[in-house]
Enzyme design. Structure first.
Site, mmCIF file in Angstrom:
data_model
loop_
_atom_site.group_PDB
_atom_site.id
_atom_site.type_symbol
_atom_site.label_atom_id
_atom_site.label_comp_id
_atom_site.label_asym_id
_atom_site.label_seq_id
_atom_site.Cartn_x
_atom_site.Cartn_y
_atom_site.Cartn_z
ATOM 1 N N GLY A 113 39.894 32.837 37.103
ATOM 2 C CA GLY A 113 38.442 32.685 37.079
ATOM 3 C C GLY A 113 37.895 31.317 36.722
ATOM 4 C CD GLU A 133 43.614 37.665 42.173
ATOM 5 O OE1 GLU A 133 43.163 36.516 42.331
ATOM 6 O OE2 GLU A 133 44.755 38.007 42.557
ATOM 7 C CB CYS A 231 47.852 23.767 42.694
ATOM 8 S SG CYS A 231 48.610 25.364 42.529
HETATM 9 N N1 SAM Z 1 40.867 30.150 41.829
HETATM 10 C C1 SAM Z 1 41.635 30.625 40.703
HETATM 11 C C2 SAM Z 1 41.153 29.912 39.445
HETATM 12 O O1 SAM Z 1 40.593 28.842 39.546
HETATM 13 O O2 SAM Z 1 41.302 30.475 38.358
HETATM 14 C C3 SAM Z 1 43.117 30.474 40.932
HETATM 15 C C4 SAM Z 1 43.571 31.184 42.190
HETATM 16 S S1 SAM Z 1 45.294 31.151 42.503
HETATM 17 C C5 SAM Z 1 45.552 29.554 43.040
HETATM 18 C C6 SAM Z 1 45.408 32.082 43.954
HETATM 19 C C7 SAM Z 1 45.086 33.553 43.802
HETATM 20 O O3 SAM Z 1 45.245 34.195 45.074
HETATM 21 C C8 SAM Z 1 45.996 34.292 42.839
HETATM 22 O O4 SAM Z 1 45.233 34.889 41.818
HETATM 23 C C9 SAM Z 1 46.669 35.349 43.704
HETATM 24 O O5 SAM Z 1 46.877 36.580 43.044
HETATM 25 C C10 SAM Z 1 45.689 35.511 44.847
HETATM 26 N N2 SAM Z 1 46.309 36.125 46.059
HETATM 27 C C11 SAM Z 1 47.580 36.540 46.211
HETATM 28 N N3 SAM Z 1 47.745 37.112 47.418
HETATM 29 C C12 SAM Z 1 46.555 37.087 48.026
HETATM 30 C C13 SAM Z 1 46.090 37.561 49.274
HETATM 31 N N4 SAM Z 1 46.890 38.174 50.136
HETATM 32 N N5 SAM Z 1 44.781 37.386 49.562
HETATM 33 C C14 SAM Z 1 43.966 36.752 48.683
HETATM 34 N N6 SAM Z 1 44.360 36.282 47.497
HETATM 35 C C15 SAM Z 1 45.634 36.458 47.175
#
Ligand code: SAM
Length: 452
Positions: A113, A133, A231
């Site tokens: 978040g 999410e 990232c």
């Molecule tokens: N934006 C968040 C933050 O700033 O705190 C970090 C996001 S992280 C880089 C990517 C997120 O995408 C993870 O929480 C992951 O669980 C989710 N994710 C995993 N598989 C996914 C899918 N099929 N579709 C969308 N999101 C997915």
């Protein structure tokens, strides 16, 4: 093997620049906070938090934390939602969306978040944030973080991007895709990111990212703006992903990224679909933070994209008498606002809330529950609106009662009178409490207390 695959690829792409770009300025991972503008300004935070901080180059609300040992999660201002601990370069993508109060904004990959809380702050409480999410457990953490940050106008979903696109086509003014990625920027912070890495993971993440981007494109209104970030340094997930997206979606144009930090994206990473890669942005380890890639894209105007489907608004419930009586006494400014009712729960509906057949974890603010015709306020009501509660126990950072409150103890009442109250620290809400006999009974949820 993972390390060899990564190093070989990067040395081939970067040549002599490899050593410089991947040399980090310090041995330990950079730490930062993003100040919650719904609570205070970065200047106020720097003056009052008692932490040694310096400005971040990545975002105007960001601050670098100089002491690697400080326990940010136990700080009273953390409990009050004044900041979000975030790796410094991770604050850059959300800050690059042009979010203005009143807009409809979607964060498709939102947990835990950090970026959603930045988007909520940019909305300033006006408009709608849909924060999604995919992973159920992480979605709960996202809901808790947005609650702590006092966000009142978010809908938290636990959904697939494709289902959101089908339910809300062309609905959003701005969309953020912070994609699940192969995490090459996390190698130093999370050693397991390196252990799991390899060409298979990169290909899998690139395919998933492309599906998510297609859903994001469908959710976006004509002339809307999309920011894509990862990232990782992997070309297939970064420049290669953007090039392939532009080839599939000629209705999008790439917008230039301002030259405030990092370096331009690289032409030799575009793969099969060359484009103006210099308009995208990279943050290399030598530039602070752990590494990020980002691109900003705009969808064409309505005359080129055609009409988008209309989405029905959600219906408000009939006013609940128990809530109205409670609000009249403690939160008069909320008494007339539209609410939704779900079993015994009363929720304050966010502006522009659409009718949704999706898995919703939270819509707006959970004001509380009605139990035997009596209204019992929820924690979220205090975090979102506690500053305006008519009865407040006002603590300061220096007051010993602040730490006692965060440990879950009862404290002496000095400013609040009998009944429900909001306990604040330097004007920012911590939680609800209930005063009786000169004491404030602690209603900070047990799971959020500073134990040990
Ligand atoms: N934006 C968040 C933050 O700033 O705190 C970090 C996001 S992280 C880089 C990517 C997120 O995408 C993870 O929480 C992951 O669980 C989710 N994710 C995993 N598989 C996914 C899918 N099929 N579709 C969308 N999101 C997915």
């Amino acid at each position: 093997m993972p390390k060899e695959f990564f190093e070989q690829r990067e040395r081939t792409l970067l040549g002599e620049r490899y050593e410089t770009l991947y040399s980090a300025p310090s041995k330990t991972a950079a730490r930062g906070v993003t100040v919650n503008l719904l609570r205070c300004t970065p200047e106020w935070f720097a003056d009052h938090a008692g932490l040694s901080v310096s400005p971040s180059p990545f975002c105007s609300a960001g601050l670098l934390i100089e002491d690697p040992a400080v326990k940010l999660g136990r700080h009273p201002y953390h409990h009050a939602g004044a900041f979000y601990s975030q790796e410094p370069s991770a604050s850059a993508p959300a800050a690059m969306l042009d979010v203005q109060p009143g807009m409809k904004v979607l964060d498709l990959c939102a947990a835990p978040g950090g970026k959603s809380s930045q988007l909520a702050a940019a909305l300033g409480g006006e408009g709608l944030l849909v924060s999604n999410e995919y992973d159920g457990g992480r979605a709960v953490i996202l809901r808790q973080n947005l609650e702590r940050m006092g966000v009142a106008n978010a809908v938290v979903l636990n959904e697939t991007p494709a289902r959101i696109a089908a339910a809300l086509p062309g609905f959003f003014d701005q969309v953020l895709v912070d994609a699940p990625c192969s995490g090459e920027g996390m190698f130093r912070k999370e050693p397991q990111a390196l252990a799991q890495h390899g060409p298979g993971l990169v290909a899998q993440c690139a395919a998933l990212g492309s599906e998510i981007l297609d859903a994001a494109a469908a959710c976006l209104a004509p002339s809307g703006v999309l920011v894509y970030s990862t990232c990782t340094f992997a070309p297939e997930e970064d420049e290669g992903q953007v090039g392939a997206f532009l080839a599939r979606h000629p209705e999008f144009e790439l917008l230039p990224w301002p030259d405030r930090f990092g370096s331009p994206g690289e032409a030799n990473r575009c793969g099969e679909y060359p484009f103006e890669a210099e308009k995208t942005r990279r943050i290399w380890p030598c530039q602070g933070g752990e590494g990020h890639f980002m691109a900003k894209l705009r969808k064409a105007a309505p005359e080129e994209t055609g009409k988008t489907a209309r989405v029905k608004p959600a219906k408000a419930a009939k006013p609940n008498a128990a809530w109205q009586a409670f609000a009249g006494e403690y939160f008069p400014q909320l008494a007339g606002l539209p609410t939704m009712q779900l079993e015994d729960m009363v929720l304050l509906m966010p502006e522009g809330m659409p009718a949704l057949k999706l898995h919703v974890l939270r819509a707006g603010v959970l004001a509380g529950t009605v139990q035997k015709n009596r209204f019992v306020p929820a924690h979220h009501l205090f975090t979102a609106f506690g500053g305006g509660c008519t009865n407040r126990e006002e603590l300061t950072l220096a007051d010993a009662r602040t730490q006692a409150w965060l440990r879950g103890e009862e404290i002496e009442a000095r400013t609040a009178h009998s009944g429900w109250c909001c306990v604040t620290v330097d004007g920012m809400p911590l939680s609800g409490g209930k005063v009786s006999g000169g004491k404030v009974k602690n209603h900070l949820p047990k799971a959020l207390r500073n134990l040990g």
